[in-house]
Design a protein around this motif. Structure first.
Motif, PDB file in Angstrom:
ATOM      1  N   UNK A   1      33.097  25.618  -2.000  1.00  0.00           N
ATOM      2  CA  UNK A   1      33.863  25.073  -0.885  1.00  0.00           C
ATOM      3  C   UNK A   1      32.913  24.472   0.137  1.00  0.00           C
ATOM      4  N   UNK A   2      33.240  23.271   0.580  1.00  0.00           N
ATOM      5  CA  UNK A   2      32.427  22.633   1.598  1.00  0.00           C
ATOM      6  C   UNK A   2      32.857  23.151   2.969  1.00  0.00           C
ATOM      7  N   UNK A   3      31.926  23.068   3.937  1.00  0.00           N
ATOM      8  CA  UNK A   3      32.242  23.542   5.277  1.00  0.00           C
ATOM      9  C   UNK A   3      33.256  22.603   5.913  1.00  0.00           C
ATOM     10  N   UNK A   4      34.290  23.203   6.496  1.00  0.00           N
ATOM     11  CA  UNK A   4      35.268  22.393   7.214  1.00  0.00           C
ATOM     12  C   UNK A   4      34.705  22.042   8.585  1.00  0.00           C
ATOM     13  N   UNK A   5      35.464  21.242   9.328  1.00  0.00           N
ATOM     14  CA  UNK A   5      35.015  20.874  10.670  1.00  0.00           C
ATOM     15  C   UNK A   5      34.958  22.112  11.551  1.00  0.00           C
ATOM     16  N   UNK A   6      34.039  22.080  12.532  1.00  0.00           N
ATOM     17  CA  UNK A   6      33.873  23.235  13.401  1.00  0.00           C
ATOM     18  C   UNK A   6      35.169  23.521  14.140  1.00  0.00           C
ATOM     19  N   UNK A   7      35.676  24.761  14.071  1.00  0.00           N
ATOM     20  CA  UNK A   7      36.919  25.069  14.771  1.00  0.00           C
ATOM     21  C   UNK A   7      36.697  25.088  16.280  1.00  0.00           C
TER      22      UNK A   7
ATOM     23  N   UNK B   1      33.184  34.522   6.577  1.00  0.00           N
ATOM     24  CA  UNK B   1      34.479  34.252   5.938  1.00  0.00           C
ATOM     25  C   UNK B   1      35.439  33.591   6.922  1.00  0.00           C
ATOM     26  N   UNK B   2      35.347  33.975   8.214  1.00  0.00           N
ATOM     27  CA  UNK B   2      36.190  33.332   9.226  1.00  0.00           C
ATOM     28  C   UNK B   2      35.859  31.839   9.319  1.00  0.00           C
ATOM     29  N   UNK B   3      34.533  31.528   9.326  1.00  0.00           N
ATOM     30  CA  UNK B   3      34.109  30.146   9.536  1.00  0.00           C
ATOM     31  C   UNK B   3      34.467  29.260   8.336  1.00  0.00           C
ATOM     32  N   UNK B   4      34.281  29.795   7.127  1.00  0.00           N
ATOM     33  CA  UNK B   4      34.490  28.962   5.942  1.00  0.00           C
ATOM     34  C   UNK B   4      35.858  29.200   5.303  1.00  0.00           C
ATOM     35  N   UNK B   5      36.680  30.029   5.931  1.00  0.00           N
ATOM     36  CA  UNK B   5      38.009  30.268   5.394  1.00  0.00           C
ATOM     37  C   UNK B   5      38.946  29.107   5.663  1.00  0.00           C
ATOM     38  N   UNK B   6      40.167  29.166   5.145  1.00  0.00           N
ATOM     39  CA  UNK B   6      41.095  28.040   5.306  1.00  0.00           C
ATOM     40  C   UNK B   6      41.656  27.917   6.725  1.00  0.00           C
ATOM     41  N   UNK B   7      41.706  29.010   7.506  1.00  0.00           N
ATOM     42  CA  UNK B   7      42.331  28.930   8.825  1.00  0.00           C
ATOM     43  C   UNK B   7      41.410  29.510   9.897  1.00  0.00           C
ATOM     44  N   UNK B   8      40.316  28.828  10.245  1.00  0.00           N
ATOM     45  CA  UNK B   8      39.425  29.378  11.275  1.00  0.00           C
ATOM     46  C   UNK B   8      40.062  29.384  12.662  1.00  0.00           C
ATOM     47  N   UNK B   9      41.124  28.586  12.860  1.00  0.00           N
ATOM     48  CA  UNK B   9      41.725  28.560  14.201  1.00  0.00           C
ATOM     49  C   UNK B   9      42.563  29.818  14.470  1.00  0.00           C
ATOM     50  N   UNK B  10      42.784  30.650  13.419  1.00  0.00           N
ATOM     51  CA  UNK B  10      43.614  31.845  13.598  1.00  0.00           C
ATOM     52  C   UNK B  10      42.853  32.984  14.267  1.00  0.00           C
TER      53      UNK B  10
END
Lengths: 182, 103
Positions: A121-127, B49-58
């Motif tokens: 999995x690639x890193x998503x944009x910074x939350x 896992x929080x950073x690379x998970x599907x919902x980091x905004x949660x």
């Protein structure tokens, strides 16, 4: 673009090396004060890894709690128990080889599971996480855990003080008996 | 190697070193240090896992790590208080000679 090595960025590699080196030094050094200082390096490396993971709040909490409080607490405990300098007894347990084998087996198992099971999995944009958002979440969704942690911290700190306090009653009665005998 | 795998490998290494400290050292304070390292490795896993998970905004993983840090601080305070109390009583922090905690 940040230079990469094996798909990992250079800042991550430097921070990982710093963290691991501090932990290894804490495991191997004989002087307890040196162990506490290398433990502080590990805590700082972990805080910087959190910052690298865009978790700024947790990174600064880690710095405040671990470098600011836990490391100082450890140094105080070492000095209060006269652990500074070279120990009077051997540093390592008699069955240290068994412990080392167990730790190595644990790492092998974890590393095997990590390399085998993860999708690429690639890193998503910074939350976008703000301290305000964290505060609102703590006061709404997580208000019950917050209250429980508040009670736990109060109980733990009062309990730590009571446990570490000199036993006033039993310390007083022998001296009172001695004074009476004199 | 993906970034997530890198963080997890680092966490596994820190955990194993903490386990090795807790299992091989004879000083009670160093065993507590090893336990702290293991807790920190778990926190690094949670944040990764929080950073690379599907919902980091949660914010779930981050909250878990914050509460875990608070519990670890309480554990360190109580553990070191116990070590100091034992040392006041028996003048040692050597785990091989700590055979009883009854006063």
């Amino acid at each position: 673009m940040i230079p990469t090595l094996f798909g990992l960025t250079l800042p991550f590699l430097i921070l990982a090396a710093l963290t691991i080196a501090g932990a290894v030094a804490a495991a191997l050094l004989r002087n307890l004060v040196h162990c506490a200082l290398s433990l502080t390096i590990t805590f700082a490396g972990l805080a910087l890894l959190y910052l690298n993971l865009d978790a700024q709040f947790v990174g600064f909490v880690q710095m405040l709690v671990y470098i600011g409080a836990v490391a100082i607490l450890v140094v105080f405990a070492i000095l209060l128990t006269r652990g500074a300098g070279m120990p009077e007894y051997r540093s390592f347990s008699s069955n240290w080889l068994l412990g080392l084998v167990l730790a190595a087996a644990t790492f092998a198992l974890l590393a095997w599971a990590v390399t085998l099971s993860l999708p690429a999995s690639a890193a998503s944009a910074a939350p976008a996480v703000t301290v305000q958002g964290i505060g609102v979440a703590l006061m709404t969704t997580y208000v019950l855990p917050l209250e429980i942690v508040a009670i736990l911290l109060t109980v733990a700190l009062i309990g730590a003080v009571i446990v570490a306090m000199p036993e006033a009653k039993s310390a007083k009665s022998p001296s009172a008996g001695k004074a009476g005998a004199q | 190697m993906t970034p997530l795998a890198g963080f997890l490998i680092v966490a596994a290494l820190v955990f194993s070193i903490g386990l090795a400290i807790a299992l091989t050292r004879r000083n009670a304070i160093l065993v507590l240090i090893g336990i702290e390292l293991m807790l920190n490795a778990a926190n690094l896993n949670l944040i990764a896992f929080w950073r690379f998970g599907p919902h980091p905004e949660a914010l779930t993983g981050m909250m878990f790590a914050i509460f875990s840090i608070a519990v670890a601080a309480a554990e360190a305070a109580v553990g070191l208080g116990l070590v100091i109390a034992y040392h006041r009583h028996s003048k040692t922090t050597d785990l091989d000679t700590m055979t009883r905690m009854k006063g």
